[in-house]
Design a protein around this motif. Structure first.
Motif, PDB file in Angstrom:
ATOM      1  N   ILE A 181       6.301   9.744  21.327  1.00 58.16           N
ATOM      2  CA  ILE A 181       6.582   8.857  20.192  1.00 58.16           C
ATOM      3  C   ILE A 181       5.634   7.656  20.227  1.00 58.16           C
ATOM      4  CG2 ILE A 181       8.309   7.292  19.214  1.00 58.16           C
ATOM      5  CD1 ILE A 181      10.435   9.291  20.302  1.00 58.16           C
ATOM      6  N   GLU A 182       5.501   7.074  21.420  1.00 59.28           N
ATOM      7  CA  GLU A 182       4.636   5.897  21.559  1.00 59.28           C
ATOM      8  C   GLU A 182       3.191   6.234  21.224  1.00 59.28           C
ATOM      9  OE1 GLU A 182       5.187   2.659  22.090  1.00 59.28           O
ATOM     10  OE2 GLU A 182       7.260   3.258  21.747  1.00 59.28           O
ATOM     11  N   ALA A 183       2.723   7.395  21.735  1.00 61.62           N
ATOM     12  CA  ALA A 183       1.332   7.792  21.493  1.00 61.62           C
ATOM     13  C   ALA A 183       1.089   8.008  20.006  1.00 61.62           C
ATOM     14  CB  ALA A 183       1.007   9.065  22.279  1.00 61.62           C
ATOM     15  N   ALA A 184       2.034   8.713  19.354  1.00 62.31           N
ATOM     16  CA  ALA A 184       1.864   8.986  17.922  1.00 62.31           C
ATOM     17  C   ALA A 184       1.850   7.680  17.133  1.00 62.31           C
ATOM     18  CB  ALA A 184       2.983   9.890  17.429  1.00 62.31           C
ATOM     19  N   ARG A 185       2.751   6.769  17.484  1.00 66.16           N
ATOM     20  CA  ARG A 185       2.819   5.490  16.766  1.00 66.16           C
ATOM     21  C   ARG A 185       1.523   4.697  16.969  1.00 66.16           C
ATOM     22  NH1 ARG A 185       7.600   2.306  18.730  1.00 66.16           N
ATOM     23  NH2 ARG A 185       8.826   3.941  17.748  1.00 66.16           N
ATOM     24  N   ALA A 186       1.053   4.672  18.218  1.00 69.66           N
ATOM     25  CA  ALA A 186      -0.197   3.955  18.500  1.00 69.66           C
ATOM     26  C   ALA A 186      -1.338   4.554  17.690  1.00 69.66           C
ATOM     27  CB  ALA A 186      -0.509   4.022  19.987  1.00 69.66           C
ATOM     28  N   GLY A 187      -1.316   5.888  17.568  1.00 70.50           N
ATOM     29  CA  GLY A 187      -2.385   6.567  16.831  1.00 70.50           C
ATOM     30  C   GLY A 187      -2.411   6.184  15.367  1.00 70.50           C
ATOM     31  N   TYR A 188      -1.258   6.266  14.688  1.00 70.01           N
ATOM     32  CA  TYR A 188      -1.320   5.974  13.258  1.00 70.01           C
ATOM     33  C   TYR A 188      -1.443   4.475  12.983  1.00 70.01           C
ATOM     34  CZ  TYR A 188       3.842   5.287  12.949  1.00 70.01           C
ATOM     35  OH  TYR A 188       5.120   4.875  13.105  1.00 70.01           O
ATOM     36  N   GLN A 189      -0.988   3.665  13.928  1.00 67.53           N
ATOM     37  CA  GLN A 189      -1.207   2.225  13.745  1.00 67.53           C
ATOM     38  C   GLN A 189      -2.694   1.889  13.852  1.00 67.53           C
ATOM     39  OE1 GLN A 189       1.481   0.421  16.550  1.00 67.53           O
ATOM     40  NE2 GLN A 189       3.207   0.482  15.121  1.00 67.53           N
ATOM     41  N   ALA A 190      -3.391   2.642  14.714  1.00 69.47           N
ATOM     42  CA  ALA A 190      -4.833   2.416  14.843  1.00 69.47           C
ATOM     43  C   ALA A 190      -5.561   2.782  13.551  1.00 69.47           C
ATOM     44  CB  ALA A 190      -5.379   3.233  16.003  1.00 69.47           C
TER      45      ALA A 190
END
Lengths: 316, 129
Positions: A281-290
């Motif tokens: 979840i954290e990785a996916a969120r970091a990805g789309y926030q980037a």
């Protein structure tokens, strides 16, 4: 009063009363069954409601397919040419699915770009060419007649929420709509997962994919918590059984079963999986926030017909 | 599906019926375990497909570095292992609990007789293997 109007009014009132009473009975039965622990009864009641929802969803999808096939309310048949085109298209979609399935079956998966062979690349190119030409995935109606695509049906990414709100009906040209529809029900989770693997060629598509990955990560977390709840239930019951077999002499087979179960389910928990789901979840969120910083630029490119390659310089 | 159907009994009397009830509860929990693990594995598999697709895209085209790294990390995470073992464990638990319940079934009539006829329950000991 006009007798016909009276009769019609009565029919409507009876219908409303019947529906309302049935609903009340269902609710009451469900509550009673739940409090009495009669889970089989409860599942039957819920199953009936879910069955109705499924039927509604199926009807909606059926209409969407017909619309997708270019038909109207009177004639939904797309014609022989479309049929054979879809056969051909479905064949290549299926080839791609098989290739993806083989790739996914390699465990554990290690990301390695050099592993993509010429066959894979050619397959992707061929399917993309067909998708660009037709502008939609093969018609499901054709698949139902027993073609190559009958085992898998193109589906929409229902879970992507608002990000895909504008994609109802016929999918856009060039869209990848492949693979896999799997439905699952689990404690604490929504009832269905519909996944498609859209071709990702823009930041917006990548953002949608990452958003969907975050949603699936939450689903995984819910499911893992469901497993842990079930494991604890088994541990508690097995512990009771162990107390009993320590207190008196029971049948040997039953004693062995109770002992074995207690050993099996007590050795480890699902904590690692919960952490893993959190990490996803954290990785996916970091990805789309980037990707968010490109959002305005992408919109501007689309609105002002600017060359999309200008975005490439700003990425990375 | 309810997560917790019933709490286990507290300090029940050591009878075949109590053990049968416990094993039945174990069997129900095992079935839940199987269902939940199967569902979780399907979610994991769907997630693996989705992240693999994103990883493919990141291979073919240059996206933001952080987004690309996140995609690869998610891909690696969900492919570390599967949840099939937990599903198998649930099936094993159900099978063993059922075997235990079946083993107790042969005492059922005798137990009923003891209760109905007011016979001393220790006579059952002789039949236990």
């Amino acid at each position: 009063m006009d007798p016909v109007s009276l009769l019609l009014g009565l029919v409507v009132i009876v219908g409303v009363l019947t529906t309302a009473s049935r609903s009340l009975v269902d609710t009451s039965s469900a509550a009673k069954a739940a409090s009495a622990g009669q889970w089989a009864t409860l599942e039957k009641i819920q199953g009936r409601r879910w069955g109705q929802r499924f039927a509604d969803a199926f009807e909606g999808r059926h209409k969407a397919r017909h619309k997708q096939a270019g038909g109207n309310d009177g004639d939904f048949r797309p014609g022989a040419k479309a049929y054979f085109n879809d056969l051909y298209h479905a064949f290549w979609e299926r080839r791609l699915e098989v290739a993806k399935a083989k790739r996914d079956a390699r465990e554990p998966y290690v990301y390695d770009p050099s592993r993509r062979g010429r066959y894979w690349r050619a397959l992707v190119d061929k399917v993309n060419q067909l998708r660009a030409k037709v502008g939609r995935p093969p018609v499901d109606k054709v698949s139902e007649r027993g073609t190559e695509g009958s085992k898998r049906q193109p589906v929409s990414l229902a879970k992507a929420g608002s990000a895909k709100a504008g994609r109802k009906g016929s999918p856009p040209a060039g869209r990848t709509a492949v693979l896999n529809e799997e439905k699952t029900s689990m404690p604490g989770s929504s009832a269905a997962i519909a996944v498609d693997t859209e071709e990702i060629s823009t930041n917006a598509a990548m953002r949608r994919s990452l958003e969907a990955a975050e949603i699936l990560g939450r689903e995984l977390l819910d499911a893992v918590q469901g497993i842990e709840a079930a494991r604890r239930r088994v541990v508690a019951a097995a512990s009771t059984a162990s107390d009993l077999i320590n207190a008196a002499r029971f049948d040997r087979t039953a004693v062995a079963a109770a002992s074995s179960i207690a050993d099996e389910v007590s050795t480890e928990t699902l904590a690692e999986w919960a952490e893993l789901a959190d990490a996803v979840i954290e990785a996916a969120r970091a990805g789309y926030q980037a990707l968010d910083k490109y959002l305005d630029a992408e919109s501007l490119v689309a609105e002002n017909a600017v060359d999309a390659s200008t975005l490439a310089a700003s990425s990375a | 599906m309810p997560q917790q159907r019933a709490s286990s009994a507290t300090a029940p009397e050591a009878t075949n019926e109590a053990l049968r009830a416990s094993l039945t509860e174990v069997s129900g929990g095992g079935a839940d375990l199987t269902d939940a693990a199967g569902a979780a594995e399907r979610v994991r598999n769907a997630l693996a497909q989705m992240t693999a697709n994103s990883a493919d895209a990141a291979t073919l085209k240059r996206f933001d570095n952080k987004a690309t790294a996140a995609v690869h990390k998610a891909t690696e995470l969900v492919n570390v292992a599967t949840l099939n073992r937990w599903e198998q464990l649930g099936q094993n638990v159900v099978a063993e609990a059922k075997a235990g319940i079946a083993a107790l079934a042969k005492y059922r009539d005798a137990e009923d007789l003891v209760a109905n006829e007011g016979i001393d329950a220790t006579v059952l000991d002789a039949t236990a293997s």
